[in-house]
Design an enzyme around this catalytic site. Structure first.
Site, PDB file in Angstrom:
ATOM      1  N   HIS A  39      12.749  46.218  49.472  1.00  0.00           N
ATOM      2  CA  HIS A  39      12.293  47.344  50.288  1.00  0.00           C
ATOM      3  C   HIS A  39      10.783  47.527  50.132  1.00  0.00           C
ATOM      4  O   HIS A  39      10.229  47.236  49.082  1.00  0.00           O
ATOM      5  CB  HIS A  39      12.995  48.638  49.856  1.00  0.00           C
ATOM      6  CG  HIS A  39      14.415  48.720  50.317  1.00  0.00           C
ATOM      7  ND1 HIS A  39      15.165  49.859  50.231  1.00  0.00           N
ATOM      8  CD2 HIS A  39      15.227  47.796  50.893  1.00  0.00           C
ATOM      9  CE1 HIS A  39      16.376  49.639  50.716  1.00  0.00           C
ATOM     10  NE2 HIS A  39      16.446  48.388  51.116  1.00  0.00           N
ATOM     11  N   TYR A  50      15.322  60.207  50.701  1.00  0.00           N
ATOM     12  CA  TYR A  50      15.372  61.326  49.753  1.00  0.00           C
ATOM     13  C   TYR A  50      15.251  62.596  50.594  1.00  0.00           C
ATOM     14  O   TYR A  50      14.206  62.831  51.206  1.00  0.00           O
ATOM     15  CB  TYR A  50      14.199  61.257  48.770  1.00  0.00           C
ATOM     16  CG  TYR A  50      14.294  60.150  47.741  1.00  0.00           C
ATOM     17  CD1 TYR A  50      13.988  58.836  48.061  1.00  0.00           C
ATOM     18  CD2 TYR A  50      14.675  60.434  46.424  1.00  0.00           C
ATOM     19  CE1 TYR A  50      14.070  57.823  47.105  1.00  0.00           C
ATOM     20  CE2 TYR A  50      14.753  59.431  45.466  1.00  0.00           C
ATOM     21  CZ  TYR A  50      14.458  58.129  45.803  1.00  0.00           C
ATOM     22  OH  TYR A  50      14.538  57.139  44.860  1.00  0.00           O
ATOM     23  N   PRO A  91      17.410  60.982  37.235  1.00  0.00           N
ATOM     24  CA  PRO A  91      17.404  59.745  38.040  1.00  0.00           C
ATOM     25  C   PRO A  91      16.563  59.788  39.311  1.00  0.00           C
ATOM     26  O   PRO A  91      16.377  58.761  39.958  1.00  0.00           O
ATOM     27  CB  PRO A  91      18.890  59.534  38.375  1.00  0.00           C
ATOM     28  CG  PRO A  91      19.518  60.870  38.223  1.00  0.00           C
ATOM     29  CD  PRO A  91      18.734  61.606  37.200  1.00  0.00           C
ATOM     30  N   LYS A 132      13.779  55.580  37.264  1.00  0.00           N
ATOM     31  CA  LYS A 132      12.943  54.961  36.232  1.00  0.00           C
ATOM     32  C   LYS A 132      13.700  54.469  34.994  1.00  0.00           C
ATOM     33  O   LYS A 132      13.166  53.669  34.219  1.00  0.00           O
ATOM     34  CB  LYS A 132      11.891  55.979  35.740  1.00  0.00           C
ATOM     35  CG  LYS A 132      10.814  56.268  36.744  1.00  0.00           C
ATOM     36  CD  LYS A 132       9.877  55.086  36.869  1.00  0.00           C
ATOM     37  CE  LYS A 132       8.959  55.217  38.053  1.00  0.00           C
ATOM     38  NZ  LYS A 132       8.873  54.060  38.897  1.00  0.00           N
ATOM     39  N   TYR A 142       6.061  55.412  41.891  1.00  0.00           N
ATOM     40  CA  TYR A 142       7.417  55.000  42.267  1.00  0.00           C
ATOM     41  C   TYR A 142       7.614  53.501  42.064  1.00  0.00           C
ATOM     42  O   TYR A 142       8.615  53.083  41.478  1.00  0.00           O
ATOM     43  CB  TYR A 142       7.666  55.388  43.725  1.00  0.00           C
ATOM     44  CG  TYR A 142       9.109  55.274  44.152  1.00  0.00           C
ATOM     45  CD1 TYR A 142       9.997  56.336  43.985  1.00  0.00           C
ATOM     46  CD2 TYR A 142       9.596  54.113  44.737  1.00  0.00           C
ATOM     47  CE1 TYR A 142      11.320  56.237  44.372  1.00  0.00           C
ATOM     48  CE2 TYR A 142      10.922  54.001  45.135  1.00  0.00           C
ATOM     49  CZ  TYR A 142      11.776  55.066  44.955  1.00  0.00           C
ATOM     50  OH  TYR A 142      13.094  54.958  45.335  1.00  0.00           O
TER      51      TYR A 142
HETATM   52  P1  FAD Z   1      22.702  51.812  28.331  1.00  0.00           P
HETATM   53  O1  FAD Z   1      22.814  51.216  29.685  1.00  0.00           O
HETATM   54  O2  FAD Z   1      23.322  53.138  28.078  1.00  0.00           O
HETATM   55  O3  FAD Z   1      23.295  50.746  27.306  1.00  0.00           O
HETATM   56  C1  FAD Z   1      23.611  51.046  25.968  1.00  0.00           C
HETATM   57  C2  FAD Z   1      24.752  50.159  25.513  1.00  0.00           C
HETATM   58  O4  FAD Z   1      25.033  50.425  24.135  1.00  0.00           O
HETATM   59  C3  FAD Z   1      26.030  50.436  26.273  1.00  0.00           C
HETATM   60  O5  FAD Z   1      26.598  49.220  26.719  1.00  0.00           O
HETATM   61  C4  FAD Z   1      26.924  51.165  25.264  1.00  0.00           C
HETATM   62  O6  FAD Z   1      28.306  50.921  25.492  1.00  0.00           O
HETATM   63  C5  FAD Z   1      26.434  50.552  23.964  1.00  0.00           C
HETATM   64  N1  FAD Z   1      26.664  51.382  22.774  1.00  0.00           N
HETATM   65  C6  FAD Z   1      26.586  52.725  22.664  1.00  0.00           C
HETATM   66  N2  FAD Z   1      26.837  53.110  21.401  1.00  0.00           N
HETATM   67  C7  FAD Z   1      27.068  51.990  20.704  1.00  0.00           C
HETATM   68  C8  FAD Z   1      27.415  51.727  19.342  1.00  0.00           C
HETATM   69  N3  FAD Z   1      27.549  52.731  18.471  1.00  0.00           N
HETATM   70  N4  FAD Z   1      27.601  50.460  18.960  1.00  0.00           N
HETATM   71  C9  FAD Z   1      27.471  49.438  19.832  1.00  0.00           C
HETATM   72  N5  FAD Z   1      27.154  49.620  21.138  1.00  0.00           N
HETATM   73  C10 FAD Z   1      26.955  50.882  21.555  1.00  0.00           C
HETATM   74  N6  FAD Z   1      17.478  53.812  36.319  1.00  0.00           N
HETATM   75  C11 FAD Z   1      16.638  53.109  37.126  1.00  0.00           C
HETATM   76  O7  FAD Z   1      15.714  52.455  36.617  1.00  0.00           O
HETATM   77  N7  FAD Z   1      16.774  53.088  38.490  1.00  0.00           N
HETATM   78  C12 FAD Z   1      17.771  53.799  39.117  1.00  0.00           C
HETATM   79  O8  FAD Z   1      17.916  53.707  40.335  1.00  0.00           O
HETATM   80  C13 FAD Z   1      18.640  54.605  38.285  1.00  0.00           C
HETATM   81  N8  FAD Z   1      19.633  55.327  38.837  1.00  0.00           N
HETATM   82  C14 FAD Z   1      20.571  55.904  38.018  1.00  0.00           C
HETATM   83  C15 FAD Z   1      21.619  56.555  38.616  1.00  0.00           C
HETATM   84  C16 FAD Z   1      22.608  57.141  37.815  1.00  0.00           C
HETATM   85  C17 FAD Z   1      23.756  57.847  38.480  1.00  0.00           C
HETATM   86  C18 FAD Z   1      22.520  57.042  36.382  1.00  0.00           C
HETATM   87  C19 FAD Z   1      23.611  57.629  35.494  1.00  0.00           C
HETATM   88  C20 FAD Z   1      21.457  56.407  35.795  1.00  0.00           C
HETATM   89  C21 FAD Z   1      20.471  55.834  36.585  1.00  0.00           C
HETATM   90  N9  FAD Z   1      19.392  55.164  36.026  1.00  0.00           N
HETATM   91  C22 FAD Z   1      18.485  54.539  36.844  1.00  0.00           C
HETATM   92  C23 FAD Z   1      19.239  55.098  34.559  1.00  0.00           C
HETATM   93  C24 FAD Z   1      19.756  53.789  33.949  1.00  0.00           C
HETATM   94  O9  FAD Z   1      21.099  53.574  34.337  1.00  0.00           O
HETATM   95  C25 FAD Z   1      19.644  53.826  32.415  1.00  0.00           C
HETATM   96  O10 FAD Z   1      18.352  54.264  32.075  1.00  0.00           O
HETATM   97  C26 FAD Z   1      19.914  52.459  31.778  1.00  0.00           C
HETATM   98  O11 FAD Z   1      21.292  52.199  31.735  1.00  0.00           O
HETATM   99  C27 FAD Z   1      19.356  52.361  30.337  1.00  0.00           C
HETATM  100  O12 FAD Z   1      19.699  51.129  29.765  1.00  0.00           O
HETATM  101  P2  FAD Z   1      19.929  50.994  28.191  1.00  0.00           P
HETATM  102  O13 FAD Z   1      20.271  49.559  27.954  1.00  0.00           O
HETATM  103  O14 FAD Z   1      18.811  51.590  27.465  1.00  0.00           O
HETATM  104  O15 FAD Z   1      21.176  51.935  27.879  1.00  0.00           O
HETATM  105  C1  DHB Z   2      19.398  54.748  43.225  1.00  0.00           C
HETATM  106  C2  DHB Z   2      19.431  55.679  42.221  1.00  0.00           C
HETATM  107  C3  DHB Z   2      18.340  56.495  42.018  1.00  0.00           C
HETATM  108  O1  DHB Z   2      18.355  57.395  41.027  1.00  0.00           O
HETATM  109  C4  DHB Z   2      17.224  56.413  42.841  1.00  0.00           C
HETATM  110  O2  DHB Z   2      16.192  57.264  42.648  1.00  0.00           O
HETATM  111  C5  DHB Z   2      17.196  55.466  43.839  1.00  0.00           C
HETATM  112  C6  DHB Z   2      18.289  54.630  44.023  1.00  0.00           C
HETATM  113  C7  DHB Z   2      20.583  53.877  43.438  1.00  0.00           C
HETATM  114  O3  DHB Z   2      21.547  53.999  42.679  1.00  0.00           O
HETATM  115  O4  DHB Z   2      20.575  53.088  44.396  1.00  0.00           O
END
Ligand code: FAD
Ligand code: DHB
Length: 391
Positions: free
Chosen positions: A72, A200, A291, A295, A382
């Protein structure tokens, strides 16, 4: 068992770090408490910054992303039936890509295992020990067996509810937190997106976001109250609210069967520092953003890029300079993203401040439509600023 870097958590942070270290010839083991199926199906983010995509390319896990990712070059901001296009690429020279987080996770797991990586799913009782010594350990249970992993360094990539952050003593750790009085209800629907780029939308009823996963699947979010339950949102109510909040003359949201739904609370959170002795935190283990700015995943990937560079320098030359800088360098980007995510959230959501606040929001949206400087500022935050040049 022994390894150089013990990684707790197989989310985007842990897996990206694992593939980066593997590529640099540094041994690591990833411990994950969920099953492979669970982490590969967990629906979350979808928007990848320019830097994130470049890094996934550089580590050789972007074949499917190249084929299936949607590139995009802008977003739409909508309010009261009026739509403003923010041309990200024109303003910044950088792009954004839509590709589901669980697809990134699948690609990283497949690459790491194919290249001979050690990754243990469904471990329990994970504890990090002696992190402030030169022999840190991770103890855990696998099957019914108690296990111990001896490491040089531990990477805490275990998300917001993980165990690693608490291993930094209270007197050293500072936590900053803001919890928003609303949540997002998110759905995936079998419906062709009625838009080429993300929308948005600001509305008196609250925020909504129109995103997508493919030409056949729409990803949609609406702002709901913190105490609302999914049962209060039957399909008809969700579509009705989406049609209303995204309304624009002669145009409708395409509806279809909903096959995934969930409610996400909104929080801003930072724990500092990201390092204690031989323990390094990365991703959601150390910080959460609402979200709206998309980021979270991108910050997680940036953290581990910096951490991997530090570890490569340390193992390669014995210098700990980059590892010593890791926390400060990563936190600079984290706080920029905190500010931007908060700005986007305050700009677009229904807030408690009543009509006065609504007028401020509408004025800011109008300013974005009339000022190239304002649109430029939004765009460069962004798409994400270029990676720190010193790493
Ligand atoms: P996580 O993905 O939470 O991974 C952590 C891992 O550790 C998991 O697999 C978990 O099971 C494991 N774990 C936990 N505790 C333990 C333990 N004690 N022992 C072993 N393993 C463990 N971000 C964006 O950049 N762009 C977006 O568009 C965006 N949209 C989002 C929309 C939604 C609805 C949500 C909920 C989040 C969104 N995010 C977005 C945020 C993004 O999903 C998270 O920031 C991202 O998952 C972070 O990655 P991480 O690896 O740090 O943590
Ligand atoms: C998506 C999620 C977000 O939080 C955002 O700002 C843009 C896109 C997505 O899940 O596609």
């Amino acid at each position: 068992m022994k390894t150089q870097v013990g990684i707790v958590g197989a989310g985007p942070a842990g897996l990206t770090l694992a593939v980066l270290l593997q590529g640099a010839g540094i041994d690591c083991v990833v411990l994950e408490n969920r099953s492979r199926e669970y982490v590969e199906k967990r629906v979350r983010a979808g928007l990848l910054e320019h830097n994130t995509v470049e890094l996934l390319h550089a580590i050789g896990v972007a074949d499917r992303l190249n084929r299936e990712g949607l590139e995009h070059h802008g977003i739409y901001l909508r309010r009261q039936g009026q739509t403003l296009h923010v041309p990200m690429t024109e303003l910044t020279g950088r792009r954004i890509t839509i590709y589901g987080q669980q697809e990134v996770v699948k690609d990283l797991i497949a690459a790491f295992l194919e290249r001979g990586g050690r990754l243990r799913f469904e471990v329990s009782d994970v504890r990090v020990e002696a992190v402030n010594s030169s022999n840190p350990r991770i103890s855990y249970t696998e099957g019914r067996q108690a296990q111990e992993l001896e490491c040089d360094v531990i990477a805490g990539c275990d998300g917001f509810h993980g165990v690693c952050r608490a291993a930094i003593p209270d007197e050293i750790r500072t936590e900053y937190e803001f919890v928003y009085p609303f949540s997002w209800l998110g759905i995936l629907a079998e419906a062709e997106p009625a838009t080429d780029e993300l929308i948005y939308s600001w509305h008196e009823h609250g925020f909504s976001l129109y995103s997508m996963r493919s030409s056949q699947v729409s990803r949609l979010y609406i702002q709901v109250g913190n105490d609302e339950r999914l049962e209060e949102w039957p399909d008809e109510r969700i579509w009705e609210e989406l049609q209303l909040r995204h309304a624009s003359e002669g145009w409708r949201v395409n509806e279809g069967p909903i096959f995934e739904r969930g409610v996400t609370p909104m929080r801003s959170f930072v724990a500092e520092p990201l390092r204690y002795g031989r323990l390094f935190l990365a991703g959601d283990a150390a910080h959460i953003v609402p979200p709206t700015g998309a980021k979270g995943l991108n910050l997680a990937v940036n953290d581990v890029r910096l951490l991997a560079a530090g570890l490569v320098q340390w193992y390669g030359t014995g210098s700990s300079e980059r590892l010593d800088d890791y926390s400060d360098t990563a936190l600079r980007r984290v706080w920029r993203a905190q500010d931007f995510s908060n700005y986007m959230t305050q700009l677009l959501h229904k807030l408690d401040g009543g009509e006065f606040q609504q007028q401020l929001q509408l004025s800011r949206l109008e300013y974005l439509s009339r000022s190239r400087a304002a649109a430029c500022s939004l765009a460069e935050n962004y798409v994400g600023l270029p990676a720190q040049p010193d790493f």
